[in-house]
Write an enzyme that holds these catalytic residues in place. Structure first.
Site, PDB file in Angstrom:
ATOM      1  N   ASP A   1       0.871  -1.178   0.000  1.00 45.48           N
ATOM      2  CA  ASP A   1       0.000   0.000   0.000  1.00 45.48           C
ATOM      3  C   ASP A   1       0.907   1.227   0.000  1.00 45.48           C
ATOM      4  O   ASP A   1       1.541   1.539   1.013  1.00 45.48           O
ATOM      5  CB  ASP A   1      -0.891  -0.049   1.253  1.00 45.48           C
ATOM      6  CG  ASP A   1      -1.705   1.223   1.428  1.00 45.48           C
ATOM      7  OD1 ASP A   1      -1.605   2.144   0.585  1.00 45.48           O
ATOM      8  OD2 ASP A   1      -2.440   1.302   2.438  1.00 45.48           O
TER       9      ASP A   1
ATOM     10  N   TYR B   1      -4.319   6.794  -7.720  1.00 48.46           N
ATOM     11  CA  TYR B   1      -5.766   7.017  -7.555  1.00 48.46           C
ATOM     12  C   TYR B   1      -6.190   7.759  -8.814  1.00 48.46           C
ATOM     13  O   TYR B   1      -5.772   8.900  -9.029  1.00 48.46           O
ATOM     14  CB  TYR B   1      -6.018   7.846  -6.295  1.00 48.46           C
ATOM     15  CG  TYR B   1      -7.476   8.187  -6.076  1.00 48.46           C
ATOM     16  CD1 TYR B   1      -8.230   7.536  -5.102  1.00 48.46           C
ATOM     17  CD2 TYR B   1      -8.102   9.160  -6.844  1.00 48.46           C
ATOM     18  CE1 TYR B   1      -9.575   7.855  -4.910  1.00 48.46           C
ATOM     19  CE2 TYR B   1      -9.444   9.473  -6.669  1.00 48.46           C
ATOM     20  CZ  TYR B   1     -10.169   8.818  -5.693  1.00 48.46           C
ATOM     21  OH  TYR B   1     -11.496   9.127  -5.503  1.00 48.46           O
TER      22      TYR B   1
ATOM     23  N   TYR C   1      -7.590  15.795  -8.361  1.00 42.88           N
ATOM     24  CA  TYR C   1      -6.702  14.754  -8.911  1.00 42.88           C
ATOM     25  C   TYR C   1      -5.405  15.387  -9.413  1.00 42.88           C
ATOM     26  O   TYR C   1      -4.316  14.923  -9.088  1.00 42.88           O
ATOM     27  CB  TYR C   1      -7.424  14.032 -10.052  1.00 42.88           C
ATOM     28  CG  TYR C   1      -6.528  13.118 -10.877  1.00 42.88           C
ATOM     29  CD1 TYR C   1      -6.102  11.884 -10.384  1.00 42.88           C
ATOM     30  CD2 TYR C   1      -6.095  13.503 -12.149  1.00 42.88           C
ATOM     31  CE1 TYR C   1      -5.278  11.058 -11.145  1.00 42.88           C
ATOM     32  CE2 TYR C   1      -5.273  12.674 -12.914  1.00 42.88           C
ATOM     33  CZ  TYR C   1      -4.875  11.462 -12.406  1.00 42.88           C
ATOM     34  OH  TYR C   1      -4.053  10.645 -13.143  1.00 42.88           O
TER      35      TYR C   1
HETATM   36  N1  LIG Z   1      -5.627   6.457 -16.625  1.00 44.68           N
HETATM   37  C1  LIG Z   1      -5.277   7.608 -17.191  1.00 44.68           C
HETATM   38  O1  LIG Z   1      -5.966   8.122 -18.092  1.00 44.68           O
HETATM   39  C2  LIG Z   1      -4.025   8.315 -16.772  1.00 44.68           C
HETATM   40  C3  LIG Z   1      -3.668   9.522 -17.400  1.00 44.68           C
HETATM   41  C4  LIG Z   1      -2.488  10.162 -17.001  1.00 44.68           C
HETATM   42  C5  LIG Z   1      -1.716   9.621 -15.996  1.00 44.68           C
HETATM   43  N2  LIG Z   1      -2.088   8.461 -15.404  1.00 44.68           N
HETATM   44  C6  LIG Z   1      -1.258   7.921 -14.329  1.00 44.68           C
HETATM   45  O2  LIG Z   1      -0.719   6.694 -14.761  1.00 44.68           O
HETATM   46  C7  LIG Z   1      -0.537   5.820 -13.624  1.00 44.68           C
HETATM   47  C8  LIG Z   1      -1.159   4.471 -13.909  1.00 44.68           C
HETATM   48  O3  LIG Z   1      -2.528   4.683 -14.202  1.00 44.68           O
HETATM   49  P1  LIG Z   1      -3.497   3.490 -14.645  1.00 44.68           P
HETATM   50  O4  LIG Z   1      -4.347   4.028 -15.726  1.00 44.68           O
HETATM   51  O5  LIG Z   1      -2.720   2.252 -14.809  1.00 44.68           O
HETATM   52  O6  LIG Z   1      -4.393   3.402 -13.318  1.00 44.68           O
HETATM   53  P2  LIG Z   1      -5.379   2.229 -12.836  1.00 44.68           P
HETATM   54  O7  LIG Z   1      -5.678   1.298 -13.941  1.00 44.68           O
HETATM   55  O8  LIG Z   1      -6.494   2.948 -12.135  1.00 44.68           O
HETATM   56  O9  LIG Z   1      -4.504   1.438 -11.791  1.00 44.68           O
HETATM   57  C9  LIG Z   1      -4.055   2.037 -10.627  1.00 44.68           C
HETATM   58  C10 LIG Z   1      -3.564   0.933  -9.731  1.00 44.68           C
HETATM   59  O10 LIG Z   1      -3.105   1.573  -8.540  1.00 44.68           O
HETATM   60  C11 LIG Z   1      -3.477   0.737  -7.481  1.00 44.68           C
HETATM   61  N3  LIG Z   1      -3.558   1.463  -6.220  1.00 44.68           N
HETATM   62  C12 LIG Z   1      -4.521   2.332  -5.808  1.00 44.68           C
HETATM   63  N4  LIG Z   1      -4.247   2.726  -4.564  1.00 44.68           N
HETATM   64  C13 LIG Z   1      -3.108   2.101  -4.182  1.00 44.68           C
HETATM   65  C14 LIG Z   1      -2.340   2.078  -3.005  1.00 44.68           C
HETATM   66  N5  LIG Z   1      -2.685   2.814  -1.936  1.00 44.68           N
HETATM   67  N6  LIG Z   1      -1.227   1.319  -2.971  1.00 44.68           N
HETATM   68  C15 LIG Z   1      -0.871   0.559  -4.039  1.00 44.68           C
HETATM   69  N7  LIG Z   1      -1.570   0.513  -5.179  1.00 44.68           N
HETATM   70  C16 LIG Z   1      -2.674   1.290  -5.246  1.00 44.68           C
HETATM   71  C17 LIG Z   1      -4.827   0.170  -7.856  1.00 44.68           C
HETATM   72  O11 LIG Z   1      -5.015  -1.037  -7.140  1.00 44.68           O
HETATM   73  P3  LIG Z   1      -6.453  -1.415  -6.536  1.00 44.68           P
HETATM   74  O12 LIG Z   1      -7.351  -1.558  -7.714  1.00 44.68           O
HETATM   75  O13 LIG Z   1      -6.184  -2.673  -5.797  1.00 44.68           O
HETATM   76  O14 LIG Z   1      -6.838  -0.256  -5.664  1.00 44.68           O
HETATM   77  C18 LIG Z   1      -4.648  -0.077  -9.342  1.00 44.68           C
HETATM   78  O15 LIG Z   1      -4.211  -1.385  -9.584  1.00 44.68           O
HETATM   79  C19 LIG Z   1      -1.131   6.571 -12.437  1.00 44.68           C
HETATM   80  O16 LIG Z   1      -0.096   7.235 -11.749  1.00 44.68           O
HETATM   81  C20 LIG Z   1      -2.035   7.604 -13.082  1.00 44.68           C
HETATM   82  O17 LIG Z   1      -2.229   8.744 -12.261  1.00 44.68           O
HETATM   83  C21 LIG Z   1      -3.211   7.781 -15.784  1.00 44.68           C
END
Ligand SMILES: NC(=O)c1ccc[n+]([C@@H]2O[C@H](COP(=O)([O-])OP(=O)(O)OC[C@H]3O[C@@H](n4cnc5c(N)ncnc54)[C@H](OP(=O)(O)O)[C@@H]3O)[C@@H](O)[C@H]2O)c1
Length: 288
Positions: free
Chosen positions: A35, A60, A122
């Site tokens: 976490d 998040y 966010y």
């Molecule tokens: N998605 C987008 O459009 C986007 C755009 C720009 C940047 N980003 C960045 O890219 C990165 C990856 O995004 P993604 O799209 O892969 O996100 P995602 O699919 O929402 O996955 C996020 C992961 O983080 C985990 N997580 C949440 N809280 C946590 C905690 N306290 N400790 C450890 N793990 C935790 C979640 O696990 P659980 O499900 O078990 O909670 C989930 O597996 C993030 O930093 C995000 O801000 C994303």
């Protein structure tokens, strides 16, 4: 190279695991095993696995929900990277941030040295998470990216496919411009950075090209139809941001200027539409 991936169950985390190079000994931990919001959990994981490189894919990412629970977003997105940086103990820390750190009020793509002014809780939480990673100097790298999708989890492409399968028309915002990014390509970029000790500091990464959400939705409809993933035709209609109110404000123009990073890595992504086609093809093959 021993690599610890946090947030391994998310879109990026799963793509990192499947694209890991042969010379990487990968430990992939989901939120239950590490976490990132809990300094003891982070310290235990790092002490146990003693990585050379940590890739933080935890985040998040519920942009609208963050407006009503900013403390939860801050715990993961701001304190998470800070705890990882504090416990890194000489390991390199690679972290991912967002185009939503910008206010979108600029008529050219955003460079890493442009001013930040997030419009949402966010965006503020993500901006706060960059500083502790950058404070590591040569051992820290932050890749800002945009509009991430993959065949895993929930994202715009999968939402559109669901809506397009059940409605004759969908209405999508046409006055927010940025670039879609396939998590596969982002994962590959992070592995490039992991292999390069000389790459550190702040970087931008997204797929090539630019689009509005409307353009993206039109492409999803066309590509999915060509792959026979949609049973009937669907109309995609452009609407304005004002016609689709959301709890979080989003930047109108958040295209990231990635020139410097693409040059330094000597690696640049395909056009977003090519990436979309590849992802849809995999999604189709997965579902038989
Ligand atoms: N998605 C987008 O459009 C986007 C755009 C720009 C940047 N980003 C960045 O890219 C990165 C990856 O995004 P993604 O799209 O892969 O996100 P995602 O699919 O929402 O996955 C996020 C992961 O983080 C985990 N997580 C949440 N809280 C946590 C905690 N306290 N400790 C450890 N793990 C935790 C979640 O696990 P659980 O499900 O078990 O909670 C989930 O597996 C993030 O930093 C995000 O801000 C994303």
């Amino acid at each position: 190279m021993k690599v610890l991936i946090t947030g391994a169950g998310g879109q990026l985390g799963q793509e990192l695991v499947r694209t890991a190079p042969a010379d990487a000994a990968v430990t992939a931990l989901g939120s239950a095993d590490c976490d990132v919001g809990d300094p003891d959990s982070v310290a235990r994981a790092i002490a146990r696995h003693r990585p050379d490189v940590i890739i933080n894919a935890a985040g998040y990412t519920a942009v609208d929900k963050a407006e009503s629970e900013p403390a939860v977003a801050h715990r993961v997105n701001a304190l998470g990277p800070a705890h990882l940086a504090a416990a890194a103990g000489g390991a390199r820390l690679l972290h991912v941030s967002t185009d939503f750190v910008f206010d979108g009020q600029q008529g050219r793509p955003w460079r890493t040295d442009d001013f930040t002014d997030p419009l949402s809780a966010y965006g503020r939480s993500k901006l706060a998470g960059e500083a502790p990673v950058l404070a590591l100097g040569n051992a820290g790298a932050v890749l800002r990216t945009s509009w991430v999708y993959s065949k895993f989890g929930g994202n715009f492409v999968k939402t559109m496919l669901r809506l397009m399968s059940s409605r004759p028309e969908v209405r999508v915002v046409s006055d927010q411009v940025g670039a879609p990014t396939w998590a596969r390509g982002l994962a590959e970029a992070l592995w490039c950075v992991a292999a390069r000790q000389d790459v550190h500091g702040l970087h931008h990464w997204r797929d090539a090209g630019a689009a509005s959400w409307y353009d993206f939705a039109v492409a999803i409809a066309e590509e999915a139809s060509a792959l026979q993933m949609l049973k009937q035709p669907v109309s995609v209609l452009p609407i304005g941001t004002l016609d689709y109110p959301t709890p979080a404000r989003r930047p109108a123009y958040s295209l990231l200027d990635c020139t410097a990073t693409w040059q330094q890595l000597q690696h640049s992504p395909p056009h977003w539409r090519v990436q979309l086609r590849s992802m849809l093809l995999e999604l189709k093959e997965d579902h038989g």
